[in-house]
Design a protein around this motif. Sequence first.
Motif, mmCIF file in Angstrom:
data_model
loop_
_atom_site.group_PDB
_atom_site.id
_atom_site.type_symbol
_atom_site.label_atom_id
_atom_site.label_comp_id
_atom_site.label_asym_id
_atom_site.label_seq_id
_atom_site.Cartn_x
_atom_site.Cartn_y
_atom_site.Cartn_z
ATOM 1 N N ILE A 20 -41.820 8.072 100.156
ATOM 2 C CA ILE A 20 -40.548 7.368 100.005
ATOM 3 C C ILE A 20 -40.496 6.690 98.641
ATOM 4 N N GLU A 21 -39.444 6.992 97.899
ATOM 5 C CA GLU A 21 -39.247 6.350 96.601
ATOM 6 C C GLU A 21 -38.302 5.170 96.765
ATOM 7 N N TYR A 22 -38.503 4.165 95.932
ATOM 8 C CA TYR A 22 -37.634 2.997 95.956
ATOM 9 C C TYR A 22 -37.617 2.365 94.581
ATOM 10 N N GLN A 23 -36.624 1.545 94.354
ATOM 11 C CA GLN A 23 -36.556 0.800 93.102
ATOM 12 C C GLN A 23 -36.070 -0.604 93.397
ATOM 13 N N THR A 24 -36.504 -1.521 92.565
ATOM 14 C CA THR A 24 -36.110 -2.914 92.715
ATOM 15 C C THR A 24 -35.166 -3.267 91.585
ATOM 16 N N GLY A 25 -33.992 -3.774 91.940
ATOM 17 C CA GLY A 25 -33.009 -4.160 90.937
ATOM 18 C C GLY A 25 -33.369 -5.482 90.284
ATOM 19 N N GLU A 26 -32.620 -5.832 89.257
ATOM 20 C CA GLU A 26 -32.861 -7.084 88.546
ATOM 21 C C GLU A 26 -32.677 -8.298 89.457
ATOM 22 N N ASP A 27 -31.851 -8.137 90.492
ATOM 23 C CA ASP A 27 -31.614 -9.230 91.435
ATOM 24 C C ASP A 27 -32.660 -9.295 92.544
ATOM 25 N N GLY A 28 -33.650 -8.393 92.512
ATOM 26 C CA GLY A 28 -34.714 -8.389 93.508
ATOM 27 C C GLY A 28 -34.403 -7.581 94.748
ATOM 28 N N ILE A 29 -33.228 -6.959 94.775
ATOM 29 C CA ILE A 29 -32.827 -6.149 95.922
ATOM 30 C C ILE A 29 -33.445 -4.758 95.796
ATOM 31 N N VAL A 30 -34.037 -4.293 96.883
ATOM 32 C CA VAL A 30 -34.704 -2.994 96.915
ATOM 33 C C VAL A 30 -33.726 -1.932 97.407
ATOM 34 N N THR A 31 -33.714 -0.797 96.718
ATOM 35 C CA THR A 31 -32.970 0.378 97.148
ATOM 36 C C THR A 31 -33.983 1.457 97.493
ATOM 37 N N VAL A 32 -33.931 1.934 98.741
ATOM 38 C CA VAL A 32 -34.840 2.970 99.221
ATOM 39 C C VAL A 32 -34.093 4.297 99.181
ATOM 40 N N TYR A 61 -33.789 -10.458 102.873
ATOM 41 C CA TYR A 61 -34.939 -10.510 103.776
ATOM 42 C C TYR A 61 -35.693 -9.187 103.774
ATOM 43 N N GLY A 62 -34.946 -8.096 103.920
ATOM 44 C CA GLY A 62 -35.566 -6.773 103.958
ATOM 45 C C GLY A 62 -36.274 -6.443 102.662
ATOM 46 N N SER A 63 -35.665 -6.788 101.538
ATOM 47 C CA SER A 63 -36.291 -6.540 100.236
ATOM 48 C C SER A 63 -37.589 -7.337 100.111
ATOM 49 N N PHE A 64 -37.554 -8.594 100.550
ATOM 50 C CA PHE A 64 -38.750 -9.428 100.469
ATOM 51 C C PHE A 64 -39.869 -8.854 101.331
ATOM 52 N N VAL A 65 -39.535 -8.440 102.544
ATOM 53 C CA VAL A 65 -40.552 -7.861 103.435
ATOM 54 C C VAL A 65 -41.078 -6.553 102.857
ATOM 55 N N TRP A 66 -40.177 -5.686 102.383
ATOM 56 C CA TRP A 66 -40.589 -4.391 101.823
ATOM 57 C C TRP A 66 -41.578 -4.594 100.668
ATOM 58 N N LEU A 67 -41.265 -5.520 99.792
ATOM 59 C CA LEU A 67 -42.140 -5.770 98.651
ATOM 60 C C LEU A 67 -43.431 -6.486 99.057
ATOM 61 N N SER A 68 -43.431 -7.133 100.209
ATOM 62 C CA SER A 68 -44.625 -7.833 100.693
ATOM 63 C C SER A 68 -45.594 -6.906 101.421
ATOM 64 N N ILE A 69 -45.126 -5.743 101.840
ATOM 65 C CA ILE A 69 -46.006 -4.797 102.524
ATOM 66 C C ILE A 69 -46.968 -4.218 101.486
ATOM 67 N N ASP A 70 -48.253 -4.514 101.680
ATOM 68 C CA ASP A 70 -49.258 -4.059 100.719
ATOM 69 C C ASP A 70 -50.375 -3.263 101.386
ATOM 70 N N ASP A 71 -50.164 -2.800 102.603
ATOM 71 C CA ASP A 71 -51.124 -2.006 103.370
ATOM 72 C C ASP A 71 -52.338 -2.823 103.789
ATOM 73 N N MET A 72 -52.318 -4.138 103.599
ATOM 74 C CA MET A 72 -53.441 -4.985 103.998
ATOM 75 C C MET A 72 -52.979 -6.156 104.870
ATOM 76 N N ARG A 73 -51.772 -6.642 104.680
ATOM 77 C CA ARG A 73 -51.266 -7.779 105.451
ATOM 78 C C ARG A 73 -50.801 -7.315 106.834
ATOM 79 N N ASP A 74 -51.181 -8.063 107.852
ATOM 80 C CA ASP A 74 -50.684 -7.751 109.186
ATOM 81 C C ASP A 74 -49.352 -8.470 109.422
ATOM 82 N N VAL A 75 -48.753 -8.225 110.563
ATOM 83 C CA VAL A 75 -47.441 -8.784 110.865
ATOM 84 C C VAL A 75 -47.494 -10.311 110.881
ATOM 85 N N HIS A 76 -48.588 -10.873 111.362
ATOM 86 C CA HIS A 76 -48.726 -12.335 111.386
ATOM 87 C C HIS A 76 -48.671 -12.904 109.966
ATOM 88 N N GLN A 77 -49.391 -12.295 109.044
ATOM 89 C CA GLN A 77 -49.381 -12.762 107.652
ATOM 90 C C GLN A 77 -48.003 -12.577 107.030
#
Length: 117
Positions: A20-32, A61-77
């Motif tokens: 999946i490709e995505y890009q982050t805009g200047e406003d921090g919004i992610v487009t998938v 919210y979705g952009s923040f979560v998407w960018l926070s997913i780093d394959d190491m953090r669990d849902v609690h973190q």
Amino acid sequence: MRSKDQRNYMDFVPVKNPDIEYQTGEDGIVTVFIEWKGFYHRIAQKFFHRPRVSEVKLDNYGSFVWLSIDDMRDVHQLSNILDAQFPGMEKSLSRLIKFLEILRDNHLIHWKGEKWN
């Protein structure tokens, strides 16, 4: 008798789909960018003029979560950092879990240790 569902989402670790490709805009919004492949999608593209690639813009919210997913953090973190970033959000944990399930259902993520479909 059916057994109870023993899943504890707090321990699950989301992993982004590397295709999946995505890009982050200047406003921090992610487009998938979701590419539609397969026989039925080709028919829809040809006869119903559906796009080959869909652009899905996530909200703050979705952009923040998407960018926070780093394959190491669990849902609690993820829940903790989401609460720190957006302290006034109502039902943040249930919203986070629902969002992650939507991502998983659309093959944008999977849970660590789970095989891709």
